[in-house]
Design an enzyme around this catalytic site. Structure first.
Site, short mmCIF file in Angstrom:
data_model
loop_
_atom_site.label_atom_id
_atom_site.label_comp_id
_atom_site.label_asym_id
_atom_site.label_seq_id
_atom_site.Cartn_x
_atom_site.Cartn_y
_atom_site.Cartn_z
CD GLN A 191 -2.61 -1.14 2.66
OE1 GLN A 191 -2.51 -2.14 3.36
NE2 GLN A 191 -3.31 -0.09 3.05
NE ARG A 304 -6.82 7.62 11.99
CZ ARG A 304 -7.56 8.55 11.40
NH1 ARG A 304 -8.81 8.76 11.76
NH2 ARG A 304 -7.06 9.27 10.42
CD GLU A 705 -9.05 3.98 7.98
OE1 GLU A 705 -9.06 5.10 7.46
OE2 GLU A 705 -8.22 3.62 8.82
#
Lengths: 769, 464
Positions: A191, A304, A705
């Site tokens: 990725q 996060r 997500e």
């Protein structure tokens, strides 16, 4: 518009790493991973393996010409173990042979002696010993110490979530091909092409401009190939660099599962206070993140978790602290949601504990505390909230009151089956939380036959990003999509890319493409305006023709392009986009880190077989904030897939390590992801079209997500169903809710620990089931 | 020399017959549409179809090519995704595209092939049957809802087939390339050519379907001298002799599933078999393999233990009978000589008053290995248990017949008290361990629950 890759996917003609036609002379690699989780290497004997027929060479750390280091955020991860090993499966040597069989056979003949050191698998144990990846961080809003006095109800508790194996169906792999001038071309299933380029450059000592990383597409990534494709690429590159022959390594599934990190398991202590009206006044939480043996992306994941520790709720007084704890597991890494889901699970557990103790439905507390526009997040950003809209629409559209009555009626009349219901509001911030990563570039070429080739930094892994980028170009030029080809991602064409992650890839690369296409279109419009002696504003490109003041001319796209070339107008553009308005000051832990937030509410219904402990997820009904979806087929696919992956994490997916740090759930036979029979019988998705301007591409909000987090509701729905059977039984907030945990909970007694743990069972996370 | 037809191409290869079909197709024939996912039959990315002639009837079944040696497709027709491609998308592919049932695309060819298997199977055209065909295919992207919608569309298209032969229907409706029409004749000729040819005279390994052996010994089997039992016609078939059912050791789980005899005597057979692995595995997994593999958790082993099955072994000269309950001496330790081959399995067919039940709980209900499984076979006189056999897997080093529990229950009435006593006795004769399938505590509790489930109606454990 359908996924532009569907045609070749369905015919088996799409090319993944292992499908690339091989160059003659290609060699095959296989890594030898440490059999021990922590220890000092006292000897490494590769003689028997080297003598195995077909073996060309076995590489160790001594063969690294550059730096033996692949750590991205923190330089704490050697490519090949030098003197110590830090997790089971940590690469110690790399065998290169004439055939796959020879390489794999030789790996089995490598002998290593390791003096064992203390193995830590529990993040709390690591924290107590001071084994931290980075110093702890705390996000604060208001003053919790003073707020407790305003609370009518205060509860303290603990919650745990386990890891999650990515289980991309295409395993990790790389193929490195030497080029002239010592350069390397590396095909990678990654990725993050730039991350691979950097790792290869660092290990081989080659400057980045000699390392070409090419990615055609991935057979799934989910975060697992954001940072952890680096190892295999660097190993192949190291060998190819030395041997001047192409080297390929496509991991066997068991190698992949044993050697790569997963979603981070978390343990947390929480304290929640509510006033008499059930407003959450204060929330304190301490997170223990199980980072594994090296930093990898753990600091960013941890960050996060802090960003999303209050989920979709406004809490005036918050104190959230997080520890990134070093253990002897493979370095845990990005996984769809990136720490957010763990943060949300903890506050949902706190709310559930409060609701159970007070004797109200958790939905009552959830609803009363939803974020309103203007509310402040613990990190200082003010919410542009769609949370109440999503909640109200979901509870109205799907008729929560009726659903609850049906569940109650069912549970009254049935003894051996119980239903459970839970609501799951979601709020997820879009942008890389590291502000500098919010930039992207797009290279657009218009050819003289009117066809268009586009390269961006986006990696296509099934999320449909290339389809969306193609739509952006087709829309901007107003030409038929068939004229446009999105090319593979390549570090020689687009430099310094951010990984395809954080749900932001379509926004960033789509906006860059929009800028590039607009620049070319503007030059062509200017030329046409001059030709026709009109103002440029009078010219539009529409349906493959030039229009003047809304009137179609006979100048078509193809001849316009040709004319542009004749007049020496640039038909190519390389555009740069950087998300505006975002910033974050980590010294104060305050700022405006997100371009926008995505909201939604899910209602999840389950049925538990109280005799056997098995269960089904009956329905997931969602109202989701799409902004204004630019591709509903792709977006619905992302939501359905995200929900099922989230439910998998919360139910059957159980990563099991033993106390020695060896992965026991090391194959698809022991690690179960949802199959077609286990998915919700019904998934209903309603589009909340939100009219506000936002920074999303074409106002189509990021969708990768956020939907995963609806799956968290499955845990609480199961918990509610169990409590309908066993009201008094004590059972902890400990995900995933496997059939084992369900059965044990159905028959749990009110006192904690009255089901004696088996001698081999430890309480801590992810270990020894 | 292994010979077969791969899509439209005749194959004759001297490569080792123990090489798996997947590797041959991908790395020697360079057909890369079939994907490598897990190498253990658990993901379906490598699904292929295999057609063979049986009594002049051409029948196709799906299988996992990662666990199938070349030796097991000798004389057959192998179909990969490339063999289903025509100009444009076929209706299966089209339905998948229309429903956006592909995202990253890596599992997609496997789904298309499995769905083609459904279309070729002649099964009734229901969405349920179409979905059953992909019960062995894992997709990590879509969440399956779009695949369900595509399956419904395909089932709908197949309704037009009615009683037409599937191959003719599919060829006529451009589901399959035209050359499929010739395959039957080509297979017949290939069969004639191969008649009498056999391979591997001095075998060190015996192999049935390979579904377990190739998981355990994938690397070493490629070059092993293998005796292939899968297509040995003497080991096939399910028949009735008097009140006994005789099953050939190489009968597959699908053969059991489709046996009218078994369906007649086990009314819930479909329900039970659905809990055992997946369609492509059931198509190649043999009954004998499940027993000889000696897994403490083998589903069919547990099933057959409760039926008091009797095995017949042969060393070529002599036959020997042994009850299944005496076969296992310890973990993976069998009462069997090295030269003895399992030929048949037999058991008394349950009489009309015999009750039989099979229970299995695993992390994932389908396509998973049990945490605990159990079967129970008993007769009643009044409310008193006469004969009873309860078997249990996952609770001991061997598949276990709960002999003390059974002895206690004989003569007891079915009451909560007697069953609870039986469960307590069962706890004394099992020794589960904690592993990836559950803790020992869980397995103990679960076995008790499954024993209760065997008497679900009598104990009023049902809701209505």
């Amino acid at each position: 518009m359908k996924n532009i890759d569907a045609y070749t996917h369905l015919r088996g003609e799409s090319i993944y790493l292992d499908d690339i036609p091989l160059i003659q002379g290609t060699l095959y690699g296989a890594a030898f991973g440490s059999p021990v989780a922590h220890g000092v290497i006292t000897s490494l004997d590769t003689s028997e393996a080297t003598a195995h027929p077909g073996v060309v060479r076995i590489f160790t750390y001594k063969d690294i010409p550059g730096e033996n280091q692949i750590g991205g955020i923190v330089p704490d991860e050697p490519l090949l173990a030098d003197h110590e090993v830090h997790f089971c499966g940590m690469p110690v040597a790399f065998v290169v042979a004439e055939s796959i069989d020879a390489a794999r056979a030789a790996v089995k003949k490598i002998k290593v002696a390791i003096e064992p050191l203390r193995v830590i698998t529990d993040p709390r144990e690591a924290q107590a010993l001071g084994e931290l990846i980075i110093p702890p961080r705390t996000f604060q809003l208001g003053n919790t110490d003073q707020a407790w006095q305003q609370c009518a109800h205060i509860f303290e508790g603990r919650a745990d979530t386990n890891g999650q194996e990515h289980l991309y169906i295409e395993t990790q792999g790389a193929y490195a091909v030497p080029q002239e001038h010592n350069a390397l071309k590396v095909y990678s299933s990654t990725q993050g092409p730039t991350a691979v380029q950097r790792a290869v450059s660092r290990v081989t000592g080659l400057p980045m401009h000699l390392v070409e990383v090419e990615v055609n597409r991935l057979g799934g990534g989910f975060g697992g190939k954001e940072d952890q494709a680096n190892t295999w690429a660097a190993l192949c590159a190291l060998a190819a660099h030395h041997l001047k022959r192409p080297v390929k390594y496509s991991l066997h599934r068991m190698e992949d599962m044993a050697m790569t990190g997963k979603r981070h398991p978390y343990s947390a202590d929480f304290k929640i206070g509510l006033n008499a009206e059930l407003k959450i006044m204060a929330y304190e939480v301490t997170f223990y993140q199980n980072a594994g043996a090296a930093a990898d992306l753990s600091p960013a994941v941890m960050e996060r978790t802090l960003f999303h520790c209050t989920n979709s709720y406004f809490v005036p007084h918050v104190k959230a602290t997080a520890y990134s704890c070093r253990t002897n597991l493979p370095p845990n890494t990005a996984f769809r949601g990136f720490g957010g889901p763990q943060g949300m699970f903890m506050i949902e557990s706190a709310i559930a504990q409060a609701a159970e103790a007070i004797g109200v439905d958790a939905a009552v507390i959830q609803e009363r505390n939803l974020l309103q526009t203007g509310d402040e997040f613990p990190y200082g950003q003010k919410a542009q909230s769609e949370a109440p809209e999503c909640w109200n629409k979901a509870t109205g559209l799907y008729n929560l009151t009726t659903l609850r009555k049906q569940v109650d009626a069912f549970n009254t009349t049935n003894k051996w089956h119980k239903k459970g219901l839970a609501c799951m509001p979601v709020c997820f911030g879009i942008s890389f939380t590291k502000t500098l990563m919010n930039q992207a570039r797009s290279l657009v070429h218009v050819y003289t036959d009117g066809s268009v080739g586009i390269t961006t930094g986006a990696v296509e892994m099934g999320q449909g990003v290339n389809t969306k980028i193609l739509q952006v170009a087709a829309n901007t030029f107003s030409i038929h999509p068939d004229r446009i080809k999105i090319h593979s991602t390549n570090t020689f064409k687009i430099a310094n890319t951010s990984p395809s992650a954080a749900s932001a890839t379509a926004d960033l690369n789509g906006k860059a493409t929009l800028l590039a296409c607009t620049a070319i279109a503007d030059r062509l419009r200017k030329m046409a305006a001059e030709e026709l002696s009109v103002a440029i504003n009078a010219i539009t490109l529409q349906d493959e023709f030039v229009w003047v003041n809304g009137m179609k001319t006979d100048r078509d796209w193809k001849s316009l392009v040709m004319a542009g070339h004749t007049k020496r107008i640039g038909l190519s553009e390389h555009a740069h986009y950087a998300t505006p308005d975002i910033h974050f000051d980590a010294t104060r832990e305050k700022g405006h880190p997100f371009a926008y937030h995505v909201y939604g509410t899910g209602i999840i219904g389950v049925t538990v077989d109280c005799l056997r402990g098995t269960y089904t997820v009956d329905s997931v009904k969602v109202v989701h904030d799409f902004g204004s979806s630019m591709n509903t087929a792709v977006d619905i696919g992302q939501i359905e897939g995200g929900i099922v992956q989230g439910i998998g994490w919360m139910t059957m997916e159980e990563v099991v390590y033993d106390k020695e740090g060896r992965l026991r759930s090391n194959a698809l036979s022991t690690y179960k992801v949802p199959d077609i029979y286990s998915v919700p019988k019904e998934i209903a998705i309603d589009f909340l079209q939100t009219p506000h301007d936002n920074l999303a591409i074409f106002r189509s909000k990021a969708v990768g997500e956020p939907p995963l987090m609806y799956g968290i509701g499955a845990y609480f729905a199961l918990r509610n169903a169990i409590r309908a059977f066993n009201k008094k039984g004590h059972f902890p907030f400990d995900a995933p809710m496997t059939p084992e945990k369900v059965l044990m909970a159905l028959y749990a007694t009110p006192q904690e620990g009255t089901i004696p743990p088996h001698e081999e069972t430890s309480k801590h996370l992810a270990v020894d089931k | 020399m292994i010979k077969f037809i791969l899509n439209n191409k005749d194959i004759a290869t001297s490569l080792p017959p123990g090489m798996v079909l997947l590797d041959f197709v991908r790395y020697h024939q360079h057909l890369t549409g079939t994907k490598v996912g897990c190498n253990e039959g658990d993901c379906g990315a490598c699904t292929m179809l295999v057609g063979e002639l049986n009594n002049n009837e051409l029948r196709y079944r799906s299988l996992t090519s990662c666990l199938t040696p070349l030796g097991n497709v000798h004389g057959k027709h192998v179909v990969t995704i490339e063999g289903l491609n025509m100009e444009g998308l076929n209706p299966i592919q089209q339905a998948m595209q229309d429903e956006s049932a592909t995202q990253c695309g890596f599992c997609t060819p496997g789904f298309v092939v499995s769905l083609a298997g459904f279309c070729l199977s002649g099964k009734s055209a229901t969405q349920q049957n179409a979905i059953a065909a992909v019960d062995g295919n894992i997709c990590r992207c879509t969440g399956y809802k779009s695949i369900e919608r595509a399956a419904a569309k395909i089932a709908h298209l197949m309704q037009a087939r009615q009683d037409t032969d599937p191959i003719s229907f599919l060829s006529a409706n451009r589901f399959l390339p035209g050359w499929f029409a010739e395959i039957k004749q080509r297979l017949y000729l290939l069969g004639t050519e191969l008649n009498g040819q056999s391979h591997a005279t001095t075998a060190t390994e015996w192999l049935g379907g390979g579904t377990d052996v190739y998981v355990q010994k994938h690397d070493s089997l490629k070059d092993a001298a293998i005796r292939f039992l899968f297509d040995d016609t003497r080991l096939k078939g399910i028949s009735r002799q008097g009140n006994r059912c005789i099953i050939g050791a190489a009968a597959t789980v699908t053969d059991l599933y489709e046996s009218p005899l078994l369906q007649q005597h086990f009314p819930r057979l479909n329900e039970h078999i659905k809990l055992i692995s997946s369609t492509p595995i059931r198509n190649i997994a043999t009954v004998g393999g499940n027993l000889i593999n000696a897994s403490p958790i083998g589903d069919l082993t547990i099933f057959l233990l409760a039926l008091d099955a009797v095995l017949v072994f042969s060393n070529g000269d002599q036959q020997r009978e042994i009850p299944l309950r005496k076969l296992y001496k310890g973990y993976k330790n069998l009462d069997r000589q090295a030269d003895e081959q399992l030929e048949t399995i037999s058991f008394a067919l349950p009489a009309s008053d015999t009750r039989f039940n099979f229970e299995k709980v695993s992390k994932r209900t389908n396509l998973d290995i049990a945490s605990v499984n159990s079967a129970c076979c008993y007769t009643l006189e009044g409310n008193q248990i006469q004969d009873i056999r309860i078997s249990a897997g996952g609770v001991a080093p061997i598949p276990k017949l709960l002999e003390q529990t059974n002895a206690f229950l004989k003569g007891q009435p079915i009451t909560e008290i007697s069953i609870n006593k039986a469960i307590a006795i069962a706890q004394t004769e099992i020794a589960p361990i904690s592993d990836a399938r559950g803790t020992a505590d869980y397995k103990r509790l679960l076995l008790g629950q499954l024993i209760k489930a065997h008497f679900i109606t009598a104990l009023q454990l049902t809701d209505h």
